[in-house]
Design a protein around this motif. Structure first.
Motif, PDB file in Angstrom:
ATOM      1  N   ARG A   1      37.266  46.833  59.652  1.00  0.00           N
ATOM      2  CA  ARG A   1      36.117  46.904  58.741  1.00  0.00           C
ATOM      3  C   ARG A   1      35.644  45.508  58.335  1.00  0.00           C
ATOM      4  N   ILE A   2      36.556  44.550  58.312  1.00  0.00           N
ATOM      5  CA  ILE A   2      36.142  43.163  58.064  1.00  0.00           C
ATOM      6  C   ILE A   2      35.282  42.674  59.226  1.00  0.00           C
ATOM      7  N   LEU A   3      35.723  42.960  60.447  1.00  0.00           N
ATOM      8  CA  LEU A   3      34.986  42.506  61.626  1.00  0.00           C
ATOM      9  C   LEU A   3      33.618  43.173  61.729  1.00  0.00           C
ATOM     10  N   SER A   4      33.558  44.458  61.469  1.00  0.00           N
ATOM     11  CA  SER A   4      32.298  45.192  61.607  1.00  0.00           C
ATOM     12  C   SER A   4      31.305  44.868  60.500  1.00  0.00           C
ATOM     13  N   GLY A   5      31.806  44.285  59.416  1.00  0.00           N
ATOM     14  CA  GLY A   5      30.937  44.023  58.271  1.00  0.00           C
ATOM     15  C   GLY A   5      30.804  45.221  57.355  1.00  0.00           C
ATOM     16  N   GLU A   6      31.551  46.295  57.640  1.00  0.00           N
ATOM     17  CA  GLU A   6      31.493  47.484  56.786  1.00  0.00           C
ATOM     18  C   GLU A   6      31.960  47.168  55.379  1.00  0.00           C
ATOM     19  N   ASP A   7      32.914  46.237  55.260  1.00  0.00           N
ATOM     20  CA  ASP A   7      33.370  45.787  53.944  1.00  0.00           C
ATOM     21  C   ASP A   7      32.994  44.332  53.746  1.00  0.00           C
ATOM     22  N   TRP A   8      32.483  44.024  52.579  1.00  0.00           N
ATOM     23  CA  TRP A   8      32.223  42.645  52.153  1.00  0.00           C
ATOM     24  C   TRP A   8      33.210  42.360  51.020  1.00  0.00           C
ATOM     25  N   TRP A   9      34.115  41.412  51.255  1.00  0.00           N
ATOM     26  CA  TRP A   9      35.169  41.121  50.287  1.00  0.00           C
ATOM     27  C   TRP A   9      34.807  39.930  49.413  1.00  0.00           C
ATOM     28  N   CYS A  10      35.305  39.960  48.181  1.00  0.00           N
ATOM     29  CA  CYS A  10      35.273  38.792  47.320  1.00  0.00           C
ATOM     30  C   CYS A  10      36.683  38.578  46.753  1.00  0.00           C
ATOM     31  N   GLN A  11      36.868  37.447  46.100  1.00  0.00           N
ATOM     32  CA  GLN A  11      38.207  37.017  45.677  1.00  0.00           C
ATOM     33  C   GLN A  11      38.356  37.116  44.167  1.00  0.00           C
ATOM     34  N   GLY A  12      39.364  37.850  43.716  1.00  0.00           N
ATOM     35  CA  GLY A  12      39.628  38.006  42.283  1.00  0.00           C
ATOM     36  C   GLY A  12      40.873  37.248  41.871  1.00  0.00           C
ATOM     37  N   TYR A  13      40.764  35.945  41.750  1.00  0.00           N
ATOM     38  CA  TYR A  13      41.884  35.098  41.334  1.00  0.00           C
ATOM     39  C   TYR A  13      41.645  34.542  39.932  1.00  0.00           C
ATOM     40  N   SER A  14      40.680  33.638  39.790  1.00  0.00           N
ATOM     41  CA  SER A  14      40.484  32.918  38.531  1.00  0.00           C
ATOM     42  C   SER A  14      40.104  33.846  37.378  1.00  0.00           C
ATOM     43  N   GLU A  15      40.547  33.455  36.190  1.00  0.00           N
ATOM     44  CA  GLU A  15      40.196  34.153  34.959  1.00  0.00           C
ATOM     45  C   GLU A  15      39.852  33.116  33.898  1.00  0.00           C
ATOM     46  N   PRO A  16      39.195  33.518  32.825  1.00  0.00           N
ATOM     47  CA  PRO A  16      39.042  32.597  31.703  1.00  0.00           C
ATOM     48  C   PRO A  16      40.420  32.177  31.198  1.00  0.00           C
ATOM     49  N   GLY A  17      40.714  30.906  31.237  1.00  0.00           N
ATOM     50  CA  GLY A  17      42.024  30.426  30.828  1.00  0.00           C
ATOM     51  C   GLY A  17      43.063  30.456  31.925  1.00  0.00           C
ATOM     52  N   ALA A  18      42.675  30.876  33.120  1.00  0.00           N
ATOM     53  CA  ALA A  18      43.618  30.908  34.244  1.00  0.00           C
ATOM     54  C   ALA A  18      42.857  30.548  35.517  1.00  0.00           C
ATOM     55  N   GLY A  19      42.527  29.265  35.624  1.00  0.00           N
ATOM     56  CA  GLY A  19      41.853  28.774  36.808  1.00  0.00           C
ATOM     57  C   GLY A  19      42.839  28.025  37.677  1.00  0.00           C
ATOM     58  N   SER A  20      42.929  26.716  37.465  1.00  0.00           N
ATOM     59  CA  SER A  20      43.933  25.944  38.198  1.00  0.00           C
ATOM     60  C   SER A  20      45.344  26.388  37.798  1.00  0.00           C
ATOM     61  N   ASP A  21      45.509  26.811  36.554  1.00  0.00           N
ATOM     62  CA  ASP A  21      46.795  27.368  36.103  1.00  0.00           C
ATOM     63  C   ASP A  21      46.787  28.869  36.361  1.00  0.00           C
ATOM     64  N   LEU A  22      46.717  29.224  37.616  1.00  0.00           N
ATOM     65  CA  LEU A  22      46.499  30.617  37.996  1.00  0.00           C
ATOM     66  C   LEU A  22      47.635  31.541  37.565  1.00  0.00           C
ATOM     67  N   ALA A  23      48.848  30.998  37.480  1.00  0.00           N
ATOM     68  CA  ALA A  23      50.003  31.835  37.138  1.00  0.00           C
ATOM     69  C   ALA A  23      49.928  32.389  35.717  1.00  0.00           C
ATOM     70  N   SER A  24      49.004  31.878  34.906  1.00  0.00           N
ATOM     71  CA  SER A  24      48.871  32.390  33.536  1.00  0.00           C
ATOM     72  C   SER A  24      47.884  33.554  33.448  1.00  0.00           C
ATOM     73  N   LEU A  25      47.500  34.146  34.564  1.00  0.00           N
ATOM     74  CA  LEU A  25      46.510  35.222  34.560  1.00  0.00           C
ATOM     75  C   LEU A  25      46.955  36.384  33.685  1.00  0.00           C
ATOM     76  N   LYS A  26      45.974  37.080  33.111  1.00  0.00           N
ATOM     77  CA  LYS A  26      46.244  38.143  32.141  1.00  0.00           C
ATOM     78  C   LYS A  26      45.853  39.537  32.626  1.00  0.00           C
ATOM     79  N   THR A  27      45.063  39.651  33.678  1.00  0.00           N
ATOM     80  CA  THR A  27      44.643  40.975  34.141  1.00  0.00           C
ATOM     81  C   THR A  27      45.873  41.834  34.452  1.00  0.00           C
ATOM     82  N   ARG A  28      45.932  43.016  33.847  1.00  0.00           N
ATOM     83  CA  ARG A  28      47.124  43.878  33.933  1.00  0.00           C
ATOM     84  C   ARG A  28      46.889  45.037  34.894  1.00  0.00           C
ATOM     85  N   ALA A  29      47.946  45.436  35.574  1.00  0.00           N
ATOM     86  CA  ALA A  29      47.943  46.655  36.383  1.00  0.00           C
ATOM     87  C   ALA A  29      49.201  47.446  36.023  1.00  0.00           C
TER      88      ALA A  29
END
Length: 397
Positions: A116-144
């Motif tokens: 699906r990546i090759l066909s273009g059926e899915d367009w992905w984006c990246q969910g890493y950075s957060e407010p207060g967790a950019g370069s210090d990514l390990a401090s991210l707060k988003t919970r699952a």
């Protein structure tokens, strides 16, 4: 760039040139050359052309539908594509998520998501950075939180590039709040049409909104969308970031940028002579060219190691720092070469108007590019953080 190539590599370059001259739509090339923003449909069009030729997933193994090019082939393509003003290949699915799934994903995930990546059926984006967790990514707060066959996700991501076009997002989420920061993170694949996902644009200095905030409010994600093991996401994130930082080096973009600077500097006059003959300007241009040649050689060596199964380590941080410094220097040279023609900061220059620009070099977008590319020394881990990684890894401590 004066690097030595074998007869086989020279033949490959000729093949790439012929392909670009025959298949790259002229209207897309012209928009890229003039610094105009491309629509989602235009980016997807180039994606489809490359996929039809089998040249889209250049670094993927053939077993996954990739071209399986070596480092030199990829370098040649990137260089020629930039010089022919081809649209950039959107990296999130192809260059970031794809390698992670191939190394850490389940067979079912590979069979479902990679085509699906090759066909273009899915367009992905990246969910890493957060407010207060950019370069210090390990401090991210988003919970699952696990709830039966689903994770329930709450939190916020920011600086999500091209998220307005995406239907899928790969996210780092905290699944064990009691663990050490790096040990309680998981890697989830989230459908952005799921109830509770909201995308809000962030308007930038140039008036565009290529980055976004993404909010998650009780978003239910199937457990089968967990990549690898729960709480091992930091390992996968680091693997992805080494590929991202190597790509941020942007050798092809820099080569095209230098060619554009030279074109303008030959036409602009300084003291009755072409600007390119000005000793101070020529010295700056020569220095950045030398730096770029050295970085291109280093990039080839590191990408070759990665192709042999060695994930880039501190070397990717070195490339990220040097590559972004070089690109920003080229942007500054372009701004100085264009002189007064770089001053306009008009919608006509940026948004694709057919109105003639006020100079013969089409320098209207120069200011926008200069300001927009101030970000490249920040995203993917700021250069200050990367220098710290380099010092700690190489010097110890």
């Amino acid at each position: 760039m004066d690097l030595s190539y074998s007869a086989e590599e020279t033949a490959f370059r000729d093949e790439v040139r012929a392909f670009l001259e025959a298949e790259l739509p002229k209207e897309l090339s012209e928009k890229v050359r003039r610094g105009k923003p491309l629509s989602k449909q235009e980016m997807e069009r180039w994606h489809a052309i490359l996929n039809e030729r089998g040249w889209l997933a250049q670094n993927w193994p053939k077993s996954f539908g990739g071209a399986e090019w070596n480092a030199v082939q990829r370098h040649i393509f990137d260089e020629e594509a930039a010089l022919h003003h081809a649209p950039r290949i959107v990296p999130f699915g192809l260059s970031m998520l794809g390698p992670v799934l191939q190394k850490f994903g389940s067979k079912e995930q590979q069979e479902h998501w990679l085509p699906r990546i090759l066909s273009g059926e899915d367009w992905w984006c990246q969910g890493y950075s957060e407010p207060g967790a950019g370069s210090d990514l390990a401090s991210l707060k988003t919970r699952a939180v696990r709830d039966g066959d689903h994770y329930v996700v709450n939190g916020q991501k920011t600086w999500t590039t091209l998220g307005q076009h995406a239907n899928m997002i790969f996210c780092l989420v905290r699944t064990d709040p009691e663990a050490k920061p790096q040990e309680g993170i998981s890697f989830l694949l989230i459908d952005m049409s799921t109830p509770g996902v909201e995308v809000r644009p962030i308007v930038l200095l140039d008036g565009g909104a290529e980055v976004n905030e993404v909010f998650f409010d009780d978003v239910r994600v199937p457990v089968e969308n967990l990549v690898g093991e729960e709480n091992k996401g930091w390992t996968y994130a680091k693997y992805l970031l080494t590929h991202e930082r190597t790509g941020i080096a942007g050798v092809g973009f820099s080569l095209a940028g230098i060619a554009a600077v030279k074109r303008v500097a030959r036409a602009e006059m300084s003291g009755g002579r072409p600007l390119i003959e000005n000793p101070h300007f020529a010295a700056r241009l020569a220095k950045v060219e030398i730096d770029l040649m050295a970085m291109a050689t280093t990039n080839l060596r590191i990408v070759s190691s990665a192709a042999a199964g060695q994930a880039p380590g501190v070397e990717s941080s070195m490339l990220k720092v040097k590559g972004t410094v070089i690109r920003q220097e080229i942007n500054d040279l372009a701004r100085r070469a264009a002189g007064v023609y770089a001053m306009p900061f008009t919608s006509e220059a940026l948004e694709g108007s057919n109105a003639p620009l006020p100079d013969p070099h089409e320098a209207g977008p120069v200011a926008a590019q200069y300001f927009n590319n101030r970000k490249i020394s920040i995203y993917g881990g700021s250069n200050e953080i990367q220098r710290g990684i380099i010092a700690k890894t190489v010097l110890g401590g």
